[in-house]
Design a protein around this motif. Structure first.
Motif, PDB file in Angstrom:
ATOM      1  N   VAL A   1       3.758  11.307  11.782  1.00 15.49           N
ATOM      2  CA  VAL A   1       2.394  10.472  10.477  1.00 15.49           C
ATOM      3  C   VAL A   1       3.481  10.881   9.158  1.00 15.49           C
ATOM      4  O   VAL A   1       3.742  11.909   9.040  1.00 15.49           O
ATOM      5  CB  VAL A   1       1.301  11.153  10.700  1.00 15.49           C
ATOM      6  N   SER A   2       3.176  10.450   8.377  1.00 16.48           N
ATOM      7  CA  SER A   2       3.801  10.082   6.793  1.00 16.48           C
ATOM      8  C   SER A   2       2.570  10.440   5.546  1.00 16.48           C
ATOM      9  O   SER A   2       1.897   9.310   5.868  1.00 16.48           O
ATOM     10  CB  SER A   2       5.100   9.565   7.074  1.00 16.48           C
ATOM     11  N   GLU A   3       3.360  10.524   4.917  1.00 22.07           N
ATOM     12  CA  GLU A   3       2.605   9.379   3.325  1.00 22.07           C
ATOM     13  C   GLU A   3       2.605   8.205   3.260  1.00 22.07           C
ATOM     14  O   GLU A   3       0.930   7.578   2.813  1.00 22.07           O
ATOM     15  CB  GLU A   3       3.248   9.780   2.228  1.00 22.07           C
ATOM     16  N   GLY A   4       2.838   7.609   3.953  1.00 23.60           N
ATOM     17  CA  GLY A   4       3.072   5.576   3.925  1.00 23.60           C
ATOM     18  C   GLY A   4       1.918   5.558   4.454  1.00 23.60           C
ATOM     19  O   GLY A   4       1.141   4.585   5.125  1.00 23.60           O
ATOM     20  N   ASP A   5       1.592   6.430   5.901  1.00 23.76           N
ATOM     21  CA  ASP A   5       0.574   5.963   6.939  1.00 23.76           C
ATOM     22  C   ASP A   5      -0.854   5.345   6.414  1.00 23.76           C
ATOM     23  O   ASP A   5      -1.601   5.224   6.595  1.00 23.76           O
ATOM     24  CB  ASP A   5       0.441   6.442   8.001  1.00 23.76           C
ATOM     25  N   PHE A   6      -0.934   6.946   5.543  1.00 23.14           N
ATOM     26  CA  PHE A   6      -2.540   7.166   4.449  1.00 23.14           C
ATOM     27  C   PHE A   6      -2.764   6.107   3.528  1.00 23.14           C
ATOM     28  O   PHE A   6      -3.726   5.376   2.584  1.00 23.14           O
ATOM     29  CB  PHE A   6      -2.118   8.387   3.973  1.00 23.14           C
ATOM     30  N   LEU A   7      -1.534   5.523   3.096  1.00 21.45           N
ATOM     31  CA  LEU A   7      -1.790   3.925   2.052  1.00 21.45           C
ATOM     32  C   LEU A   7      -2.913   2.441   2.576  1.00 21.45           C
ATOM     33  O   LEU A   7      -3.294   2.362   2.228  1.00 21.45           O
ATOM     34  CB  LEU A   7      -0.659   3.323   1.540  1.00 21.45           C
ATOM     35  N   HIS A   8      -2.853   2.499   4.045  1.00 20.10           N
ATOM     36  CA  HIS A   8      -3.695   2.038   4.955  1.00 20.10           C
ATOM     37  C   HIS A   8      -5.266   3.162   4.968  1.00 20.10           C
ATOM     38  O   HIS A   8      -5.908   1.460   5.565  1.00 20.10           O
ATOM     39  CB  HIS A   8      -2.808   1.411   6.156  1.00 20.10           C
ATOM     40  N   ARG A   9      -5.328   3.450   4.331  1.00 23.22           N
ATOM     41  CA  ARG A   9      -7.253   4.312   4.869  1.00 23.22           C
ATOM     42  C   ARG A   9      -7.990   4.294   3.530  1.00 23.22           C
ATOM     43  O   ARG A   9      -7.842   2.968   2.644  1.00 23.22           O
ATOM     44  CB  ARG A   9      -7.288   5.310   4.657  1.00 23.22           C
ATOM     45  N   SER A  10      -8.962   3.599   4.708  1.00 21.18           N
ATOM     46  CA  SER A  10     -10.418   2.687   3.894  1.00 21.18           C
ATOM     47  C   SER A  10     -10.063   3.240   2.836  1.00 21.18           C
ATOM     48  O   SER A  10     -11.475   2.783   1.500  1.00 21.18           O
ATOM     49  CB  SER A  10     -11.329   2.721   4.534  1.00 21.18           C
TER      50      SER A  10
END
Length: 208
Positions: free
Chosen positions: A42-51
């Motif tokens: 899990v990386s910072e990039g994955d959090f870019l898709h958070r609601s």
């Protein structure tokens, strides 16, 4: 590599994973199950898709995008297709994998066990620790030959329109180069040769 690896469980909450990353000042971490097996990253990039970041962060009309944006579990946010390496993987291969896959970190495995992570920060440490490796003999003639060899064989610069003079370790270039990039290459090659005390550029750019 970094051996003391911070990890998270796939059953942990997304918010908990974010807090771990903030607390440890890291941009990503491996996800391991109860048997310590690597199941994702899990990386910072994955959090870019958070609601939580607003509607624009969610991929429209895409089921996977909705899950990544709304699920509370790390298992739904993480990237499960992980590029890994083993302890014997050369650093050159690590760099190639990062470039090919556009990733910032690679978990290092010993069989099925996670033993470390190589990140871009680790590569910076390699650069800092690298020793200056140059077997150029002493003397102006040796310096001149070394520069010309490196230009042709390593930098792809034929140097047909270049004149190179070396005096007391001072390198003087004159003649014509085809581009500013070639001009910079000539300078960098000369600066990297042992015994060079200075580089003087008297070059002209060829007219298009």
């Amino acid at each position: 590599m970094t051996a003391n690896v911070v990890t998270v469980s796939p059953d942990h909450s997304v918010r908990h994973a974010a807090q771990i990353m903030l607390d440890h000042r890291i941009s990503g971490m491996p996800v391991v199950d109860d048997d310590s097996r690597l199941v994702g990253i899990v990386s910072e990039g994955d959090f870019l898709h958070r609601s939580e970041l607003g509607p624009a962060a969610i991929s429209p009309n895409e089921a996977r995008g909705y899950v990544k944006g709304h699920s509370w579990k790390v298992a739904d946010l993480m990237t499960s297709d992980v590029v890994t390496a083993d302890e014997e993987t050369p650093i050159e291969r690590i760099v190639m994998l990062m470039q090919e896959h556009g990733i910032k970190r690679i978990p290092v495995m010993r069989g099925q066990r996670l033993v470390g992570v190589v990140s871009r920060a680790d590569l910076l440490r390699v650069v800092v620790a690298a020793k200056f490796d140059d077997d150029t003999a002493a003397g102006d003639d040796a310096i001149r030959r070394s520069i010309l060899t490196r230009l042709r064989e390593h930098a792809g610069v034929k140097g047909d329109a270049l004149t190179l003079r070396v005096s007391n370790g001072l390198v003087h270039f004159s003649g014509t180069v085809s581009s500013q990039r070639e001009r910079d290459t000539v300078r960098v090659v000369a600066e990297g040769v042992r015994g060079v005390k200075g580089v003087y550029d008297h070059l002209y750019l060829a007219l298009p």
